[in-house]
Design a protein around this motif. Structure first.
Motif, PDB file in Angstrom:
ATOM      1  N   SER A 170       0.836  -1.208   0.000  1.00 45.78           N
ATOM      2  CA  SER A 170       0.000   0.000   0.000  1.00 45.78           C
ATOM      3  C   SER A 170       0.866   1.251   0.000  1.00 45.78           C
ATOM      4  CB  SER A 170      -0.925   0.025   1.222  1.00 45.78           C
ATOM      5  OG  SER A 170      -0.229   0.412   2.379  1.00 45.78           O
ATOM      6  N   CYS A 171       0.242   2.384  -0.235  1.00 48.78           N
ATOM      7  CA  CYS A 171       0.797   3.713   0.031  1.00 48.78           C
ATOM      8  C   CYS A 171       2.082   4.008  -0.754  1.00 48.78           C
ATOM      9  CB  CYS A 171       1.000   3.898   1.526  1.00 48.78           C
ATOM     10  SG  CYS A 171      -0.568   3.900   2.422  1.00 48.78           S
ATOM     11  N   GLN A 172       1.862   4.346  -2.025  1.00 48.32           N
ATOM     12  CA  GLN A 172       2.969   4.509  -2.958  1.00 48.32           C
ATOM     13  C   GLN A 172       3.254   5.986  -3.250  1.00 48.32           C
ATOM     14  OE1 GLN A 172       2.457   0.540  -5.600  1.00 48.32           O
ATOM     15  NE2 GLN A 172       1.167   2.190  -6.313  1.00 48.32           N
ATOM     16  N   GLY A 198      -4.644   0.261  -1.083  1.00 42.84           N
ATOM     17  CA  GLY A 198      -4.984   1.674  -1.030  1.00 42.84           C
ATOM     18  C   GLY A 198      -3.825   2.631  -1.123  1.00 42.84           C
ATOM     19  N   ASP A 199      -4.148   3.879  -1.497  1.00 47.44           N
ATOM     20  CA  ASP A 199      -3.164   4.928  -1.732  1.00 47.44           C
ATOM     21  C   ASP A 199      -2.176   4.505  -2.826  1.00 47.44           C
ATOM     22  OD1 ASP A 199      -4.569   6.158   0.268  1.00 47.44           O
ATOM     23  OD2 ASP A 199      -2.938   6.258   1.717  1.00 47.44           O
ATOM     24  N   TYR A 200      -2.747   4.016  -3.914  1.00 46.51           N
ATOM     25  CA  TYR A 200      -1.937   3.653  -5.093  1.00 46.51           C
ATOM     26  C   TYR A 200      -1.293   4.917  -5.661  1.00 46.51           C
ATOM     27  CZ  TYR A 200      -0.782   0.996  -9.360  1.00 46.51           C
ATOM     28  OH  TYR A 200      -0.127   0.359 -10.395  1.00 46.51           O
ATOM     29  N   ILE A 201      -2.031   6.023  -5.607  1.00 52.24           N
ATOM     30  CA  ILE A 201      -1.470   7.348  -5.916  1.00 52.24           C
ATOM     31  C   ILE A 201      -1.743   8.276  -4.729  1.00 52.24           C
ATOM     32  CG2 ILE A 201      -1.702   7.206  -8.422  1.00 52.24           C
ATOM     33  CD1 ILE A 201      -4.192   9.199  -7.957  1.00 52.24           C
ATOM     34  N   TYR A 202      -1.138   9.449  -4.771  1.00 49.54           N
ATOM     35  CA  TYR A 202      -1.470  10.547  -3.855  1.00 49.54           C
ATOM     36  C   TYR A 202      -1.785  11.774  -4.695  1.00 49.54           C
ATOM     37  CZ  TYR A 202       0.004   7.958   0.267  1.00 49.54           C
ATOM     38  OH  TYR A 202       0.111   7.028   1.263  1.00 49.54           O
ATOM     39  N   GLU A 203      -2.700  12.589  -4.181  1.00 47.71           N
ATOM     40  CA  GLU A 203      -3.225  13.712  -4.947  1.00 47.71           C
ATOM     41  C   GLU A 203      -2.449  15.014  -4.718  1.00 47.71           C
ATOM     42  OE1 GLU A 203      -4.210  12.711  -2.096  1.00 47.71           O
ATOM     43  OE2 GLU A 203      -5.154  14.292  -0.911  1.00 47.71           O
ATOM     44  N   ASP A 260      -8.162   6.593   0.664  1.00 47.78           N
ATOM     45  CA  ASP A 260      -8.586   7.986   0.447  1.00 47.78           C
ATOM     46  C   ASP A 260      -7.821   8.720  -0.655  1.00 47.78           C
ATOM     47  OD1 ASP A 260      -6.392   7.729   2.139  1.00 47.78           O
ATOM     48  OD2 ASP A 260      -6.885   9.466   3.374  1.00 47.78           O
ATOM     49  N   HIS A 261      -6.501   8.499  -0.745  1.00 44.03           N
ATOM     50  CA  HIS A 261      -5.697   9.355  -1.624  1.00 44.03           C
ATOM     51  C   HIS A 261      -5.921   9.129  -3.111  1.00 44.03           C
ATOM     52  CE1 HIS A 261      -3.564  11.500   1.498  1.00 44.03           C
ATOM     53  NE2 HIS A 261      -3.462  10.353   2.145  1.00 44.03           N
ATOM     54  N   GLU A 262      -6.639   8.074  -3.477  1.00 51.64           N
ATOM     55  CA  GLU A 262      -7.036   7.936  -4.871  1.00 51.64           C
ATOM     56  C   GLU A 262      -8.002   9.067  -5.259  1.00 51.64           C
ATOM     57  OE1 GLU A 262      -6.675   5.408  -2.830  1.00 51.64           O
ATOM     58  OE2 GLU A 262      -5.565   3.819  -3.889  1.00 51.64           O
ATOM     59  N   GLY A 414      -3.715  -1.544   5.025  1.00 47.96           N
ATOM     60  CA  GLY A 414      -2.543  -0.694   4.823  1.00 47.96           C
ATOM     61  C   GLY A 414      -2.721   0.616   5.568  1.00 47.96           C
ATOM     62  N   ASP A 415      -2.565   1.749   4.884  1.00 48.37           N
ATOM     63  CA  ASP A 415      -2.939   3.092   5.337  1.00 48.37           C
ATOM     64  C   ASP A 415      -1.988   3.765   6.314  1.00 48.37           C
ATOM     65  OD1 ASP A 415      -4.595   5.429   5.700  1.00 48.37           O
ATOM     66  OD2 ASP A 415      -5.290   4.550   7.572  1.00 48.37           O
ATOM     67  N   ILE A 416      -1.442   3.047   7.297  1.00 46.73           N
ATOM     68  CA  ILE A 416      -0.765   3.742   8.403  1.00 46.73           C
ATOM     69  C   ILE A 416       0.731   3.914   8.199  1.00 46.73           C
ATOM     70  CG2 ILE A 416      -2.505   3.088  10.096  1.00 46.73           C
ATOM     71  CD1 ILE A 416      -0.534   0.852  10.991  1.00 46.73           C
ATOM     72  N   HIS A 417       1.274   3.369   7.105  1.00 43.13           N
ATOM     73  CA  HIS A 417       2.703   3.496   6.796  1.00 43.13           C
ATOM     74  C   HIS A 417       3.571   2.844   7.867  1.00 43.13           C
ATOM     75  CE1 HIS A 417       1.296   7.437   4.643  1.00 43.13           C
ATOM     76  NE2 HIS A 417       0.698   6.365   4.197  1.00 43.13           N
ATOM     77  N   LYS A 418       3.055   1.783   8.480  1.00 41.99           N
ATOM     78  CA  LYS A 418       3.794   0.996   9.458  1.00 41.99           C
ATOM     79  C   LYS A 418       3.418  -0.459   9.247  1.00 41.99           C
ATOM     80  CE  LYS A 418       4.574   4.967  11.716  1.00 41.99           C
ATOM     81  NZ  LYS A 418       3.889   5.830  10.709  1.00 41.99           N
ATOM     82  N   ALA A 446       6.412   3.610  -0.133  1.00 45.09           N
ATOM     83  CA  ALA A 446       7.273   4.796  -0.167  1.00 45.09           C
ATOM     84  C   ALA A 446       6.818   5.924   0.757  1.00 45.09           C
ATOM     85  CB  ALA A 446       7.374   5.327  -1.596  1.00 45.09           C
ATOM     86  N   SER A 447       5.543   5.996   1.096  1.00 49.82           N
ATOM     87  CA  SER A 447       5.018   7.136   1.847  1.00 49.82           C
ATOM     88  C   SER A 447       5.751   7.296   3.172  1.00 49.82           C
ATOM     89  CB  SER A 447       3.526   6.950   2.100  1.00 49.82           C
ATOM     90  OG  SER A 447       2.871   6.653   0.884  1.00 49.82           O
ATOM     91  N   ASP A 448       6.158   8.543   3.478  1.00 47.96           N
ATOM     92  CA  ASP A 448       6.931   8.930   4.664  1.00 47.96           C
ATOM     93  C   ASP A 448       8.431   8.659   4.522  1.00 47.96           C
ATOM     94  OD1 ASP A 448       4.637   9.871   5.803  1.00 47.96           O
ATOM     95  OD2 ASP A 448       4.373   8.215   7.201  1.00 47.96           O
TER      96      ASP A 448
END
Ligand code: FE
Ligand code: CA
Length: 522
Positions: A170-172, A198-203, A260-262, A414-418, A446-448
């Motif tokens: 998740s969270c790319q 989730g969060d395949y992209i960020y806006e 959400d970030h999609e 996913g979501d929490i970057h942990k 990758a997020s964070d």
């Protein structure tokens, strides 16, 4: 559709509307009628530019008899108008599927129309293949051949399967670092599926402040928060230009739920979290959902109709596992104004229809493992985390009761970057009630950025006796299911900002025996 419906009701209606309309089906880029007598031919339609397969290939929605194939033609993927450098004309794309990498034994082929209205993406569904078999596929447009992708058809219905392995990611946030974790995931020996949660992209706008991926530069068009269809298309093209993400997609079939970030950070149902007027936000939802469909290997049943779409899906891996992909974003109630609202009995995160659908899938399942995938953490962590299931306690009680009906329930999140692993309490209000299943939460790709093992607020999580792992580095989870056990391996890399060379490490490995909802360090 069979009586054991694999999708929520709304998409069955849409599928009925579409079936029989063969011209429309071809126009949607999903023609899967394999014209076996017809030899592959040269490009039809517009004269094709070179380098059209720069975004790679993908497959998804696996079934025992086939899968959906995907590509999106984009000779200039970062063209700032979002059209990928394609002329605004239709192009015929041919596809073929073989059981060998050299394409000597072609077992299916067909064509689909790539058209500007769908960003020159095609989504043909291949049918009629042998179950439990590795397949290779490629596309042809003009004089060009795409890279080769592979997928394995699912085992035949009810068939006992010895094992099934998948990656959980998740969270790319592309701009926060290199997709090193994808590089390692693509090299996993044992990989039947990749589950994106989730969060395949960020806006967000990509600026000097958040561009931590060293060596990367982006143009003006990427500097603002994205809002239009063309901007979402360009954002997918930017993220999908990553070679390691492309390698993962070429390696195995992928399924995806969004978070959400999609669309936009922390939106709830039809509501923006930043106070965008509802009419404007409806437009934004519609274009964001459409770009998601265009860029993912989804079945046509996930094609949005305005703001109305259905990304839920379900499939069985023989008698070994049943997967249900949930949408925990589109149908959720708004953020609660106070504790009284938070604890209201009628509060929902999945929506009534989807609650019934997943309940039916769990109650009717005879599979050994019952896996749900969703965008946000299920186990109780913190009352203040209202974007997670903690914001919907009554809905969580209802889902836990449904999960208790099925054997070996597992939530994928996913979501929490942990990285987090937890034994799911059967009754969040009664510690003596024990666990009913396990939740595997993958950290971000990758997020964070680089992160660190103790990044974030570890004690908020590890104060709960049922949380067995916390790690704030980047990585993915590899999961192997057998009739006897589930083995989950939490992989991490130490850095991603400087380059993509970090080796991977095994942070933790757990065994969950069938019939025993525990995470046993292995
Ligand atoms: Fe995220
Ligand atoms: Ca999220």
């Amino acid at each position: 559709m069979p009586s054991t419906a694999t999708r929520a009701p709304v998409s069955r209606r849409r599928l009925l509307q579409l079936s029989g309309a063969s011209a429309a089906v071809i126009a949607l880029g999903i023609d899967a009628r394999s014209a076996r007598s017809e030899p592959p031919s040269e490009l039809e339609g517009a004269a094709a530019p070179e380098g059209m397969f720069s975004l790679g290939v993908a497959s998804g929605a696996p079934r025992p008899d086939g899968a959906v194939l995907w590509t999106r033609l984009a000779p200039e993927p970062l063209a700032e108008d979002g059209h990928g450098g394609m002329p605004l004309k239709e192009v015929t794309v041919r596809w073929e599927v073989a059981t060998d990498e050299e394409f000597r034994g072609i077992v299916a082929h067909g064509r689909a129309l790539a058209q500007p209205a769908l960003a020159h993406a095609v989504h043909p569904r291949v049918e009629g293949l042998d179950p439990g078999t590795e397949h290779f596929y490629r596309f042809r447009a003009g004089r060009e051949l795409s890279p080769v992708g592979r997928f394995r058809t699912l085992p035949a219905e009810g068939e006992p399967a010895e094992s099934f392995s998948f990656g959980l990611v998740s969270c790319q946030a592309w701009y926060h670092g290199h997709f090193t974790a994808h590089r390692h995931l693509a090299a996993e020996e044992d990989l039947d599926l990749v589950v994106f949660v989730g969060d395949y992209i960020y806006e967000y706008g990509i600026t000097e402040t958040n561009l931590w991926r060293q060596g990367a530069e982006v143009g003006e068009a990427h500097r603002v928060e994205i809002e239009t269809l063309e901007q979402y298309r360009l954002r997918y093209a930017l993220f999908k230009s990553d070679p390691h993400l492309q390698a993962v997609h070429a390696r195995a079939a992928a399924v995806a739920v969004w978070d959400d970030h999609e669309v936009q950070n922390n939106y709830t149902g039809a509501l923006s979290d930043t106070g965008i007027p509802e009419d404007d936000f409806a437009h934004r939802i519609a274009v964001a959902y459409r770009a998601f469909y265009e860029n993912m290997p989804l079945d046509v049943a996930a094609l949005p109709d305005g703001t109305d779409t259905d990304i839920t899906d379900g499939f069985d891996v023989g008698s070994l596992a049943r997967f249900s992909l949930l949408d925990s974003r589109q149908f959720r109630d708004a953020k609660p104004a106070d504790a009284a609202e938070q604890h209201r009995e009628d509060r929902t995160i999945l929506g009534t229809e989807q609650e019934e659908w997943v309940g039916e899938r769990l109650a009717s399942s005879t599979a050994t493992w019952n896996l749900l995938a969703n965008g946000v953490v299920l186990v109780p962590i913190d009352e203040a985390s209202t974007d997670m299931w903690d914001g919907y306690p009554a809905a969580r009680r209802r889902l836990l009761a449904q999960m208790a009906e099925a054997s070996n329930p597992v939530m994928l999140t996913g979501d929490i970057h942990k990285h987090v692993a937890a034994e799911i309490p059967a009754d969040p209000d009664d510690p003596a009630a024990g666990a009913l299943g396990v939740e595997l939460v993958c950290t971000s790709i990758a997020s964070d950025g680089d992160g660190a093992a103790d990044a974030g607020t570890p004690e908020t999580w590890t104060r709960h006796e049922y949380v067995k792992l916390y790690d704030g580095r980047r990585g993915y989870v590899h999961v192997r299911l057998t009739p006897q056990e589930m083995v989950s391996s939490f992989r991490v890399v130490d850095w991603i900002e400087a380059d993509d060379t970090a080796p991977e490490q095994l942070r933790a490995r757990f065994t969950t025996p069938a019939g025993e909802p525990r995470l046993i360090p292995a």
